[in-house]
Motif scaffolding. Sequence first.
Motif, mmCIF file in Angstrom:
data_model
loop_
_atom_site.group_PDB
_atom_site.id
_atom_site.type_symbol
_atom_site.label_atom_id
_atom_site.label_comp_id
_atom_site.label_asym_id
_atom_site.label_seq_id
_atom_site.Cartn_x
_atom_site.Cartn_y
_atom_site.Cartn_z
ATOM 1 N N ARG A 255 101.334 16.109 109.099
ATOM 2 C CA ARG A 255 101.820 16.976 110.385
ATOM 3 C C ARG A 255 100.700 18.089 110.799
ATOM 4 O O ARG A 255 100.057 17.944 111.890
ATOM 5 C CB ARG A 255 102.754 17.474 110.325
ATOM 6 N N ALA A 256 100.741 19.138 110.454
ATOM 7 C CA ALA A 256 99.916 20.344 110.702
ATOM 8 C C ALA A 256 98.506 19.926 110.592
ATOM 9 O O ALA A 256 97.590 20.096 111.629
ATOM 10 C CB ALA A 256 99.951 21.688 109.887
ATOM 11 N N GLY A 257 98.016 18.951 109.595
ATOM 12 C CA GLY A 257 96.473 18.491 109.781
ATOM 13 C C GLY A 257 96.287 17.637 110.959
ATOM 14 O O GLY A 257 95.325 17.645 111.364
ATOM 15 N N GLU A 258 97.374 16.868 111.497
ATOM 16 C CA GLU A 258 97.146 16.034 112.403
ATOM 17 C C GLU A 258 97.332 16.829 113.716
ATOM 18 O O GLU A 258 96.892 16.277 114.940
ATOM 19 C CB GLU A 258 98.243 14.928 112.527
ATOM 20 N N ASP A 259 98.294 17.892 113.742
ATOM 21 C CA ASP A 259 98.590 18.277 115.194
ATOM 22 C C ASP A 259 98.053 19.728 115.439
ATOM 23 O O ASP A 259 98.377 20.365 116.689
ATOM 24 C CB ASP A 259 100.163 18.656 115.004
ATOM 25 N N MET A 260 96.966 20.115 114.821
ATOM 26 C CA MET A 260 96.105 21.374 115.227
ATOM 27 C C MET A 260 95.503 21.366 116.402
ATOM 28 O O MET A 260 95.439 22.097 116.986
ATOM 29 C CB MET A 260 95.355 21.761 113.966
ATOM 30 N N GLY A 261 94.878 20.035 116.921
ATOM 31 C CA GLY A 261 94.415 20.015 118.184
ATOM 32 C C GLY A 261 95.274 20.210 119.258
ATOM 33 O O GLY A 261 94.847 21.431 120.150
ATOM 34 N N THR A 275 89.509 30.161 115.608
ATOM 35 C CA THR A 275 88.763 31.094 114.505
ATOM 36 C C THR A 275 89.672 31.187 113.481
ATOM 37 O O THR A 275 89.202 30.873 112.251
ATOM 38 C CB THR A 275 88.366 32.436 114.985
ATOM 39 N N LEU A 276 91.043 31.632 113.583
ATOM 40 C CA LEU A 276 91.983 31.379 112.602
ATOM 41 C C LEU A 276 92.244 29.943 111.677
ATOM 42 O O LEU A 276 92.256 30.189 110.879
ATOM 43 C CB LEU A 276 93.346 31.939 113.139
ATOM 44 N N VAL A 277 92.033 29.138 112.666
ATOM 45 C CA VAL A 277 92.164 27.797 111.804
ATOM 46 C C VAL A 277 90.938 27.475 111.270
ATOM 47 O O VAL A 277 91.024 26.889 109.995
ATOM 48 C CB VAL A 277 92.152 26.785 112.952
ATOM 49 N N SER A 278 89.823 27.984 111.590
ATOM 50 C CA SER A 278 88.561 27.867 110.810
ATOM 51 C C SER A 278 88.774 28.624 109.571
ATOM 52 O O SER A 278 88.182 28.139 108.355
ATOM 53 C CB SER A 278 87.561 28.352 111.601
ATOM 54 N N ASP A 279 89.184 30.073 109.472
ATOM 55 C CA ASP A 279 89.566 30.412 108.239
ATOM 56 C C ASP A 279 90.263 30.156 107.455
ATOM 57 O O ASP A 279 90.248 29.927 106.152
ATOM 58 C CB ASP A 279 90.055 31.935 108.435
ATOM 59 N N PHE A 321 94.091 25.659 97.667
ATOM 60 C CA PHE A 321 94.253 24.763 98.705
ATOM 61 C C PHE A 321 95.678 24.861 99.409
ATOM 62 O O PHE A 321 95.543 24.875 100.584
ATOM 63 C CB PHE A 321 94.094 23.214 98.232
ATOM 64 N N LEU A 322 96.629 24.940 98.612
ATOM 65 C CA LEU A 322 97.920 25.028 99.066
ATOM 66 C C LEU A 322 98.255 26.475 99.796
ATOM 67 O O LEU A 322 98.692 26.305 100.897
ATOM 68 C CB LEU A 322 99.003 25.261 97.940
ATOM 69 N N ALA A 323 97.375 27.533 99.580
ATOM 70 C CA ALA A 323 97.414 28.999 100.276
ATOM 71 C C ALA A 323 96.780 28.610 101.703
ATOM 72 O O ALA A 323 97.415 29.052 102.810
ATOM 73 C CB ALA A 323 96.820 30.064 99.482
ATOM 74 N N GLY A 324 95.633 27.996 101.739
ATOM 75 C CA GLY A 324 95.024 27.671 103.009
ATOM 76 C C GLY A 324 95.693 26.753 104.228
ATOM 77 O O GLY A 324 95.948 26.810 105.128
ATOM 78 N N ARG A 325 96.429 25.875 103.111
ATOM 79 C CA ARG A 325 97.176 24.686 103.938
ATOM 80 C C ARG A 325 98.620 25.376 104.480
ATOM 81 O O ARG A 325 98.922 25.134 105.541
ATOM 82 C CB ARG A 325 97.619 23.648 103.097
ATOM 83 N N THR A 326 99.080 26.294 103.819
ATOM 84 C CA THR A 326 100.342 27.186 104.248
ATOM 85 C C THR A 326 99.880 27.839 105.225
ATOM 86 O O THR A 326 100.647 28.044 106.554
ATOM 87 C CB THR A 326 100.789 28.031 103.172
ATOM 88 N N LEU A 328 97.373 27.327 107.516
ATOM 89 C CA LEU A 328 97.163 26.245 108.658
ATOM 90 C C LEU A 328 98.515 26.118 109.379
ATOM 91 O O LEU A 328 98.606 26.117 110.624
ATOM 92 C CB LEU A 328 96.491 25.447 108.189
ATOM 93 N N GLN A 329 99.459 25.691 108.356
ATOM 94 C CA GLN A 329 100.834 25.090 109.119
ATOM 95 C C GLN A 329 101.569 26.316 110.014
ATOM 96 O O GLN A 329 102.030 26.312 110.879
ATOM 97 C CB GLN A 329 101.938 25.079 107.637
ATOM 98 N N TYR A 330 101.323 27.684 109.275
ATOM 99 C CA TYR A 330 101.965 28.676 109.953
ATOM 100 C C TYR A 330 101.283 29.017 111.379
ATOM 101 O O TYR A 330 101.853 29.160 112.430
ATOM 102 C CB TYR A 330 101.679 30.194 109.114
ATOM 103 N N LEU A 331 99.866 28.600 111.231
ATOM 104 C CA LEU A 331 99.139 28.932 112.781
ATOM 105 C C LEU A 331 99.672 27.886 113.567
ATOM 106 O O LEU A 331 99.460 27.968 115.001
ATOM 107 C CB LEU A 331 97.716 28.916 112.436
#
Length: 399
Positions: A255-261, A275-279, A321-326, A328-331
Motif C-alpha cells: 500500500r504505502a510503497g505503491e500509493d506514495m505517488g 523531501t520527507l519521503v526521501s528521508d 527498515f521498519l522505522a523508515g517504513r512506518t 513512510l506510511q505516516y507521510l
Amino acid sequence: MTTSGTSGLLRKLEDIARASFLELFFDVVFVFALRALAQQLFNNLTWSGAFQALVLLQAIGWVWSLTARVTGALNPRRPPVQVLVLATMVGALVLSAAVPEAFGKTGLIFAVTYLAIQIGRSLFLVVLLRGQELQHVAARGAIWHAATAVPWLAGAVASGTARTALWTLAVVLIYVERRFSYPLPGLGRLAGAQLPAGGEYLADRYRALFVIGLGEVVLAIGSSLTSRGFSTEQTVAFVVAFVVTALIWRVYIFRAGEDMGPAIQASANPDRLGTLVSDAHLVMIAGLVVTSVGAQLVIDDPFGHPRAAATVTILGGTALFLAGRTLLQYLVFGSVSRSRVLGLIALACLVPPMLLLPPLVNALASATVLTGIVIADNIRVRRHPAPISPPGPHRPSKT
C-alpha cells in the motif's frame, strides 16, 4: 522567460512518468556505493563505525537525491543533460571507491569528490539554465554547497574524532539547506522555483532507490555463500537471509510503497512531502545496508559464538527498515499500522535474549517478526480493501 539556447531543456509535465534509460544507468553506480558502505561497516562493526557509515550514507544519498531531482526536471535526451549525468556518475564511482577508507587515508579524496559533484553540478546548471527560473535554484545550491566545503575539507585534513565531528556538521548543514529551502542572508528562503517533477515520477525514483538497496542485500547474500561454500549450515543460513530480504520487500510494497505517488501529487506542498519521503527512504536504505552486513555475519558463521555486535546488526537492520517504513506510511496516509509498531517493540524486546544465541537464531527472530507483519497486512487488507480515491498525506487510514 526562456532563451533560445535553453529551449527544450525542461521536461514537459506530461513526459514525467517513468525514469529514462539514462537515469537507470545512473542508478547502477549506487549498487557499488551501497556495497562499499556495507563493507566499511562490516570492517568496523562498532557504534562509532555505524555512526561514520551513517554520515557517509547521508552524503551519498544526497548526491543521488539531487541528481534524481535534476533529471526529473530536465530532458534526458539533450546532450548537455547527458554529459552532466555521466560526469556525476564518474564522480559517484570515485566517491564510492573512497568510502571504505573515508575515515582513514582516502578522506581527502572523498571530501573533494563530493564537493566537486555538488558544486560542479550546480555551476553547470547555472550556465545551462540561463534565463530559466530554475537557474536561481541552482545558484543557491552552489552557494550552500560551497559553504559546506569548510567542514568537509577541514574534516578531511583532520583525523579521528575531529573528522567525524566536522563531517557531521557538514551533514547537518545539508539538512538545514534542504529543510529551509536554501535560505540566504537578506534574501530569505527560496520561493516559487523548485525542481518540478510529477508525484508518480518521484515515487518511481524512490522505489528504484529501494530496489538498489535490496540489490545490495542480495549481492551480500550471494557473495557470502560463494566464499563459504554449500555446506548444510551455510545453505540454511542462505535460505533464512533470503527469506528476510523477501519479507522486507513485501512489507515495503504494501500500500504505502505503491500509493506514495498519488499522495505526493495530492499534497498541498509536493516538494516538501517529496523531501520527507526521501528521508524515509534513506532510513530504510540504512536498514538495508545494515541488513546486508547482518546477512554476511549469518552466512559466515551461522552457529558461531554469540556476539553483541552481530545481534544488534541482525535485529537492528530490520528495525531501521521498519522505522523508515512506518514513517513512510505516516507521510502517505497520516496513520501508522499497529503491527509495525508492535514489530519494532518486539525487536527491541528480543535483543536481550538474542545476545545469548547464535547469528542464525537472530536471523530467524527477524524473519518471524516480519512474517507476523505480513500476516497482519494480509488480514487487514481483507477486512479493509484499498480505497478507490487516491491517498493523501495525513488522511486517516487503517493501512
